[in-house]
Design a protein around this motif. Structure first.
Motif, mmCIF file in Angstrom:
data_model
loop_
_atom_site.group_PDB
_atom_site.id
_atom_site.type_symbol
_atom_site.label_atom_id
_atom_site.label_comp_id
_atom_site.label_asym_id
_atom_site.label_seq_id
_atom_site.Cartn_x
_atom_site.Cartn_y
_atom_site.Cartn_z
ATOM 1 N N UNK A 199 8.134 -9.102 6.662
ATOM 2 C CA UNK A 199 7.152 -9.925 5.942
ATOM 3 C C UNK A 199 7.077 -9.514 4.474
ATOM 4 N N UNK A 200 7.231 -10.498 3.586
ATOM 5 C CA UNK A 200 7.150 -10.194 2.161
ATOM 6 C C UNK A 200 5.687 -10.089 1.748
ATOM 7 N N UNK A 201 5.290 -8.991 1.080
ATOM 8 C CA UNK A 201 3.887 -8.830 0.711
ATOM 9 C C UNK A 201 3.345 -10.072 0.013
ATOM 10 N N UNK A 202 2.131 -10.456 0.400
ATOM 11 C CA UNK A 202 1.567 -11.710 -0.061
ATOM 12 C C UNK A 202 0.084 -11.503 -0.386
ATOM 13 N N UNK A 203 -0.617 -12.616 -0.635
ATOM 14 C CA UNK A 203 -2.037 -12.512 -1.027
ATOM 15 C C UNK A 203 -2.855 -11.732 -0.002
ATOM 16 N N UNK A 204 -2.549 -11.949 1.294
ATOM 17 C CA UNK A 204 -3.326 -11.241 2.325
ATOM 18 C C UNK A 204 -3.086 -9.738 2.269
ATOM 19 N N UNK A 205 -1.831 -9.336 1.976
ATOM 20 C CA UNK A 205 -1.512 -7.908 1.854
ATOM 21 C C UNK A 205 -2.321 -7.297 0.701
ATOM 22 N N UNK A 206 -2.349 -8.009 -0.442
ATOM 23 C CA UNK A 206 -3.020 -7.466 -1.619
ATOM 24 C C UNK A 206 -4.536 -7.401 -1.412
ATOM 25 N N UNK A 207 -5.079 -8.423 -0.761
ATOM 26 C CA UNK A 207 -6.532 -8.436 -0.522
ATOM 27 C C UNK A 207 -6.938 -7.272 0.395
ATOM 28 N N UNK A 208 -6.154 -7.027 1.431
ATOM 29 C CA UNK A 208 -6.480 -5.926 2.345
ATOM 30 C C UNK A 208 -6.289 -4.577 1.652
ATOM 31 N N UNK A 209 -5.247 -4.463 0.844
ATOM 32 C CA UNK A 209 -5.025 -3.200 0.119
ATOM 33 C C UNK A 209 -6.208 -2.908 -0.810
ATOM 34 N N UNK A 210 -6.672 -3.929 -1.524
ATOM 35 C CA UNK A 210 -7.811 -3.753 -2.440
ATOM 36 C C UNK A 210 -9.047 -3.294 -1.677
ATOM 37 N N UNK A 211 -9.305 -3.953 -0.543
ATOM 38 C CA UNK A 211 -10.498 -3.611 0.249
ATOM 39 C C UNK A 211 -10.395 -2.190 0.773
ATOM 40 N N UNK A 212 -9.218 -1.807 1.234
ATOM 41 C CA UNK A 212 -9.048 -0.450 1.769
ATOM 42 C C UNK A 212 -9.243 0.581 0.658
ATOM 43 N N UNK A 213 -8.632 0.339 -0.492
ATOM 44 C CA UNK A 213 -8.759 1.307 -1.590
ATOM 45 C C UNK A 213 -10.211 1.475 -2.025
ATOM 46 N N UNK A 214 -10.978 0.390 -1.963
ATOM 47 C CA UNK A 214 -12.384 0.457 -2.376
ATOM 48 C C UNK A 214 -13.220 1.271 -1.393
ATOM 49 N N UNK A 215 -12.757 1.405 -0.157
ATOM 50 C CA UNK A 215 -13.564 2.041 0.892
ATOM 51 C C UNK A 215 -13.145 3.474 1.209
ATOM 52 N N UNK A 216 -11.910 3.814 0.953
ATOM 53 C CA UNK A 216 -11.416 5.146 1.345
ATOM 54 C C UNK A 216 -12.011 6.185 0.406
ATOM 55 N N UNK A 217 -12.615 7.213 1.003
ATOM 56 C CA UNK A 217 -13.351 8.189 0.194
ATOM 57 C C UNK A 217 -12.670 9.557 0.135
ATOM 58 N N UNK A 218 -11.908 9.902 1.157
ATOM 59 C CA UNK A 218 -11.375 11.274 1.190
ATOM 60 C C UNK A 218 -10.119 11.378 2.010
ATOM 61 N N UNK A 219 -10.140 12.306 2.960
ATOM 62 C CA UNK A 219 -8.926 12.587 3.731
ATOM 63 C C UNK A 219 -8.931 11.870 5.078
ATOM 64 N N UNK A 220 -9.378 10.639 5.093
ATOM 65 C CA UNK A 220 -9.405 9.883 6.338
ATOM 66 C C UNK A 220 -8.012 9.831 6.987
ATOM 67 N N UNK A 221 -8.007 9.841 8.324
ATOM 68 C CA UNK A 221 -6.771 9.600 9.085
ATOM 69 C C UNK A 221 -6.694 8.095 9.309
ATOM 70 N N UNK A 222 -5.646 7.495 8.769
ATOM 71 C CA UNK A 222 -5.550 6.023 8.780
ATOM 72 C C UNK A 222 -4.291 5.581 9.508
#
Ligand SMILES: C[S@@+](CC[C@H](N)C(=O)[O-])C[C@H]1O[C@@H](n2cnc3c(N)ncnc32)[C@H](O)[C@@H]1O
Length: 196
Positions: free
Chosen positions: A17-40
């Protein structure tokens, strides 16, 4: 082919799958929420773009899983550990965060599938893989663990929210964007009694 996204250069590959709008939207949301050394864990990691950006931008420990062997290999090429597997069936550990940009398009049954179809095809109502994922994810969440997932208006955002709530997830919206023919939303879910 290569694409540059934020601080990362990502290799893409045929049959992935070629990265698309949905990939970028989820990446943005994840980056905004990750605070430390979470196991993801990223389910359906595809090219690995989301995990690679998380790895480059946070202290979190991230790994991926994808049913498509080409996708797992591409994610590893992009510097993130990844294995081949069907949703969470072969996963043993627990995670603070499980993210998923799922196949969510309603699709006719019985059509021959290539790997790109597998990336897009959400079954007759678009929700088949999402609902299976929700069933499996609950038991793989650590205490205070939560999920972050993209859904589309083509899938039925309210229907997915209702299903999550009926399964005991506490649901919040973590971002949305409208495109020409659809609205994308990022939903977070935590099991009741746990922190979102
Ligand atoms: C929409 S793509 C998202 C890819 C990548 N995460 C991104 O955002 O660019 C969905 C991904 O889920 C994978 N997938 C589909 N069904 C799956 C399943 N049952 N188990 C694991 N991965 C699956 C596909 O192979 C594909 O890589």
């Amino acid at each position: 082919m290569y694409i540059r996204y934020k601080n990362t250069v990502i290799k893409t590959a045929p049959s992935v799958y070629e990265p698309s709008e949905d990939s970028f939207l989820l990446a943005e949301a994840a980056l905004a929420e990750i605070k430390g050394r979470e196991r993801i864990l990223e389910v359906g990691c595809g090219s690995g773009i989301i995990s690679a950006v998380i790895k480059a931008s946070t202290k979190a420990i991230v790994a991926g899983i994808d049913i498509n062997p080409h996708a797992a290999a591409c994610t590893r090429l992009n510097g993130v550990e990844a294995i081949i597997g069907d949703l969470l069936s072969c996963i043993k550990g627990k995670f603070d965060l499980i993210i998923f940009n799922p196949p969510y398009l309603p699709t006719l049954e019985g059509t021959k599938k290539d790997w790109i179809d597998v990336a897009l095809d959400g079954g007759h109502d678009g929700r088949e893989i999402i609902f299976r994922f929700l069933e499996e994810a609950g038991s793989r969440l650590a205490e205070n663990g939560w999920i972050l997932m993209v859904v589309s208006s083509l899938t039925g955002i309210e229907e997915v929210k209702s299903k999550m709530e009926s399964m005991g997830y506490c649901v919040e919206g973590k971002g949305q964007e409208r495109f020409m023919f659809e609205q994308l939303a990022v939903l977070s879910g935590t099991k009741m009694g746990r922190k979102v």
